[in-house]
Design a protein around this motif. Structure first.
Motif, PDB file in Angstrom:
ATOM      1  N   VAL A  10     -13.073 -51.325 132.724  1.00  0.00           N
ATOM      2  CA  VAL A  10     -13.525 -50.589 131.562  1.00  0.00           C
ATOM      3  C   VAL A  10     -12.435 -50.570 130.512  1.00  0.00           C
ATOM      4  CG1 VAL A  10     -15.026 -49.119 132.916  1.00  0.00           C
ATOM      5  CG2 VAL A  10     -12.672 -48.402 132.516  1.00  0.00           C
ATOM      6  N   VAL A  11     -12.842 -50.304 129.250  1.00  0.00           N
ATOM      7  CA  VAL A  11     -11.870 -50.148 128.183  1.00  0.00           C
ATOM      8  C   VAL A  11     -11.083 -48.870 128.440  1.00  0.00           C
ATOM      9  CG1 VAL A  11     -11.560 -49.850 125.710  1.00  0.00           C
ATOM     10  CG2 VAL A  11     -13.385 -51.319 126.568  1.00  0.00           C
ATOM     11  N   THR A  12      -9.750 -48.970 128.476  1.00  0.00           N
ATOM     12  CA  THR A  12      -8.917 -47.832 128.842  1.00  0.00           C
ATOM     13  C   THR A  12      -7.720 -47.760 127.929  1.00  0.00           C
ATOM     14  OG1 THR A  12      -9.548 -48.201 131.134  1.00  0.00           O
ATOM     15  CG2 THR A  12      -7.680 -46.724 130.735  1.00  0.00           C
ATOM     16  N   THR A  13      -7.338 -46.583 127.502  1.00  0.00           N
ATOM     17  CA  THR A  13      -6.124 -46.389 126.731  1.00  0.00           C
ATOM     18  C   THR A  13      -5.043 -45.887 127.664  1.00  0.00           C
ATOM     19  OG1 THR A  13      -7.358 -45.887 124.741  1.00  0.00           O
ATOM     20  CG2 THR A  13      -5.067 -45.175 124.804  1.00  0.00           C
ATOM     21  N   LEU A  14      -3.894 -46.550 127.644  1.00  0.00           N
ATOM     22  CA  LEU A  14      -2.786 -46.184 128.517  1.00  0.00           C
ATOM     23  C   LEU A  14      -1.698 -45.536 127.696  1.00  0.00           C
ATOM     24  CD1 LEU A  14      -2.471 -49.519 130.502  1.00  0.00           C
ATOM     25  CD2 LEU A  14      -3.929 -47.572 130.990  1.00  0.00           C
ATOM     26  N   VAL A  15      -1.187 -44.414 128.151  1.00  0.00           N
ATOM     27  CA  VAL A  15      -0.078 -43.760 127.479  1.00  0.00           C
ATOM     28  C   VAL A  15       1.214 -44.277 128.086  1.00  0.00           C
ATOM     29  CG1 VAL A  15       0.999 -41.565 126.931  1.00  0.00           C
ATOM     30  CG2 VAL A  15      -1.496 -41.731 127.056  1.00  0.00           C
ATOM     31  N   LEU A  16       2.004 -44.980 127.313  1.00  0.00           N
ATOM     32  CA  LEU A  16       3.251 -45.563 127.802  1.00  0.00           C
ATOM     33  C   LEU A  16       4.439 -44.628 127.589  1.00  0.00           C
ATOM     34  CD1 LEU A  16       2.900 -49.227 126.521  1.00  0.00           C
ATOM     35  CD2 LEU A  16       2.186 -48.258 128.693  1.00  0.00           C
ATOM     36  N   GLY A  17       4.241 -43.572 126.876  1.00  0.00           N
ATOM     37  CA  GLY A  17       5.325 -42.664 126.545  1.00  0.00           C
ATOM     38  C   GLY A  17       5.009 -42.086 125.180  1.00  0.00           C
ATOM     39  N   PRO A  18       5.871 -41.268 124.635  1.00  0.00           N
ATOM     40  CA  PRO A  18       5.617 -40.661 123.338  1.00  0.00           C
ATOM     41  C   PRO A  18       5.342 -41.717 122.275  1.00  0.00           C
ATOM     42  CG  PRO A  18       7.487 -39.612 124.408  1.00  0.00           C
ATOM     43  CD  PRO A  18       7.134 -40.814 125.225  1.00  0.00           C
ATOM     44  N   VAL A 136       1.615 -57.691 147.725  1.00  0.00           N
ATOM     45  CA  VAL A 136       2.590 -56.801 147.101  1.00  0.00           C
ATOM     46  C   VAL A 136       1.882 -55.505 146.722  1.00  0.00           C
ATOM     47  CG1 VAL A 136       4.161 -58.581 146.296  1.00  0.00           C
ATOM     48  CG2 VAL A 136       2.286 -57.888 144.832  1.00  0.00           C
ATOM     49  N   PHE A 137       2.609 -54.405 146.903  1.00  0.00           N
ATOM     50  CA  PHE A 137       2.096 -53.078 146.590  1.00  0.00           C
ATOM     51  C   PHE A 137       3.071 -52.414 145.629  1.00  0.00           C
ATOM     52  CE2 PHE A 137       0.536 -54.208 150.770  1.00  0.00           C
ATOM     53  CZ  PHE A 137      -0.803 -53.802 150.742  1.00  0.00           C
ATOM     54  N   PHE A 138       2.527 -51.709 144.636  1.00  0.00           N
ATOM     55  CA  PHE A 138       3.402 -51.073 143.655  1.00  0.00           C
ATOM     56  C   PHE A 138       2.676 -49.945 142.943  1.00  0.00           C
ATOM     57  CE2 PHE A 138       1.493 -54.962 142.060  1.00  0.00           C
ATOM     58  CZ  PHE A 138       0.809 -54.538 140.934  1.00  0.00           C
ATOM     59  N   LYS A 139       3.460 -49.122 142.293  1.00  0.00           N
ATOM     60  CA  LYS A 139       2.933 -47.985 141.542  1.00  0.00           C
ATOM     61  C   LYS A 139       3.094 -48.251 140.058  1.00  0.00           C
ATOM     62  CE  LYS A 139       3.035 -42.926 141.586  1.00  0.00           C
ATOM     63  NZ  LYS A 139       3.598 -41.751 142.281  1.00  0.00           N
ATOM     64  N   ASN A 140       2.011 -48.077 139.307  1.00  0.00           N
ATOM     65  CA  ASN A 140       2.047 -48.261 137.862  1.00  0.00           C
ATOM     66  C   ASN A 140       2.675 -47.023 137.224  1.00  0.00           C
ATOM     67  OD1 ASN A 140       1.256 -48.256 135.076  1.00  0.00           O
ATOM     68  ND2 ASN A 140      -0.326 -49.756 135.558  1.00  0.00           N
ATOM     69  N   PRO A 141       3.791 -47.166 136.502  1.00  0.00           N
ATOM     70  CA  PRO A 141       4.460 -45.999 135.939  1.00  0.00           C
ATOM     71  C   PRO A 141       3.701 -45.369 134.782  1.00  0.00           C
ATOM     72  CG  PRO A 141       5.491 -47.984 135.127  1.00  0.00           C
ATOM     73  CD  PRO A 141       4.483 -48.421 136.153  1.00  0.00           C
ATOM     74  N   VAL A 142       2.704 -46.078 134.259  1.00  0.00           N
ATOM     75  CA  VAL A 142       1.941 -45.568 133.123  1.00  0.00           C
ATOM     76  C   VAL A 142       0.918 -44.524 133.560  1.00  0.00           C
ATOM     77  CG1 VAL A 142       0.351 -46.175 131.267  1.00  0.00           C
ATOM     78  CG2 VAL A 142       2.268 -47.686 131.806  1.00  0.00           C
ATOM     79  N   ASN A 143       0.150 -44.845 134.610  1.00  0.00           N
ATOM     80  CA  ASN A 143      -0.907 -43.923 135.037  1.00  0.00           C
ATOM     81  C   ASN A 143      -0.675 -43.320 136.423  1.00  0.00           C
ATOM     82  OD1 ASN A 143      -1.507 -46.015 136.795  1.00  0.00           O
ATOM     83  ND2 ASN A 143      -3.365 -46.643 135.742  1.00  0.00           N
ATOM     84  N   GLY A 144       0.409 -43.736 137.100  1.00  0.00           N
ATOM     85  CA  GLY A 144       0.748 -43.165 138.395  1.00  0.00           C
ATOM     86  C   GLY A 144      -0.108 -43.633 139.554  1.00  0.00           C
ATOM     87  N   LYS A 145      -0.958 -44.642 139.330  1.00  0.00           N
ATOM     88  CA  LYS A 145      -1.834 -45.131 140.393  1.00  0.00           C
ATOM     89  C   LYS A 145      -1.187 -46.269 141.164  1.00  0.00           C
ATOM     90  CE  LYS A 145      -6.129 -43.775 138.079  1.00  0.00           C
ATOM     91  NZ  LYS A 145      -7.455 -44.237 137.566  1.00  0.00           N
TER      92      LYS A 145
END
Length: 345
Positions: A10-18, A136-145
């Motif tokens: 889906v179309v999603t807006t990601l918050v990368l920081g301020p 490989v497994f990792f955590k996305n720092p943008v959304n915490g998933k």
């Protein structure tokens, strides 16, 4: 021919920081073959960028203790619920292609390496299940998933390297904002429905191309990762590692491995074999119909079934609606990435 990322999203807006935003597009939002923004410093997005991996809390994984901490994060439940990384990516680039057509030098290859450590249970390599490929497994720092990709061990002087897709290491940049590096990044060789026969190798250092990290250019969707030794053993010595090929014809007899979610729900390795064809100057393609979760899996020349090793000439990146998967073309820049990362320990 239209391209799509390896799954619908889906179309999603990601918050990368301020004040920092990136937008993920729906399926079909990827530009035509050859499109992509080049990097201002190199003209083709081939500048090499690197970073030290971090834990969930932002601390650097700069010791064996932190490496173990990264591995402990990945419980069986978290691994099973990890989302394929291609479900969420920054907006694709726009603008004319800047890469030169075809090879950028003479073709070459580096050798594969068989394991020197004893394999668990003495299992021999099989065509559809090799120790030199994993998840490989990792955590996305943008959304915490938590997310998952495929990857492969790559032989190098360090004996510690993994190769995967750029979007499995960095979120990708957009509109002047650089992407973020993934956290709690680990590689699990020959993952199979929760089993980790060789353990969990944490990332020690990342490298990718600025074309991906700054512009989300799929023509530079490649990354190489140095891993921490596990129990004082280096990855390639434990599992074996593929060689690397570059500047070869885009028509190659190829064996592709990965963990596609549309085949066995991504619980075990899948293999696809055939002859690739050119998809513009910047890509090669093969009709494997590997879906989400296969991102980062190796495309191998000269695959030896007995050894479970070949020479990597591509990395799983995208799939279109007709089931054609694509890899960025491995040119001289990929060899430079290998040279920059391959000796790092």
């Amino acid at each position: 021919m239209r391209r799509a990322l390896l799954s619908s999203f889906v179309v999603t807006t990601l918050v990368l920081g301020p004040g920092r935003l990136a937008v993920a597009e729906p399926v079909g939002g990827i530009p035509p073959v050859g499109a992509g923004a080049g990097d201002a410093s190199s003209g083709d997005g081939s500048s090499i960028v690197g970073a030290t991996p971090e834990l969930s809390n932002g601390e650097d994984v700069d010791s064996r203790a932190e490496a173990l901490e990264a591995g402990k994060y990945w419980t069986a439940e978290r691994m099973a619920r990890a989302i394929p990384a291609d479900n969420l990516l920054p907006a694709p680039p726009t603008g004319p292609a800047t890469r030169a057509a075809g090879p950028t030098g003479r073709p070459g290859s580096t050798p594969a390496a068989s394991p020197t450590a004893t394999r668990p249970g003495g299992r021999a390599a099989r065509i559809a299940d090799t120790a030199s490929v994993g998840k490989v497994f990792f955590k996305n720092p943008v959304n915490g998933k938590n997310y998952v990709c495929s990857a492969a061990a790559l032989n190098s002087p360090s004996k510690q390297m993994v190769v995967t897709a750029g979007h499995c290491v960095n979120t990708g940049g957009s509109k002047g904002t650089a992407g973020r590096w993934m956290r709690n990044w680990t590689y699990v060789p020959r993952y199979r429905d929760g089993a980790r026969p060789f353990g969990t190798f944490a990332a020690k250092h990342f490298r990718s191309f600025s074309g991906w990290t700054d512009h989300s250019d799929l023509a530079r969707d490649v990354a190489m990762v140095t891993t921490w030794p596990l129990n004082n053993k280096k990855l390639v010595n434990v599992t074996g590692g593929h060689g690397l090929s570059w500047n070869f014809s885009q028509r190659q007899a190829t064996t592709v491995f990965g963990y596609p979610g549309n085949h066995g729900k991504g619980k075990s390795q899948r293999v696809c074999r055939g002859k690739t064809r050119a998809a513009g100057a910047s890509y090669s393609e093969l009709r494997c119909d590997f879906g989400s979760g296969a991102s980062g899996g190796p495309w191998l020349r000269e695959y030896d079934e007995a050894k479970g090793l070949g020479r990597q000439n591509g990395v799983m990146s995208t799939r279109n609606r007709d089931g054609w998967n694509r890899t960025p073309y491995f040119d001289t820049a990929v060899k430079r990435l290998f040279d920059a990362q391959g000796s790092k320990t």
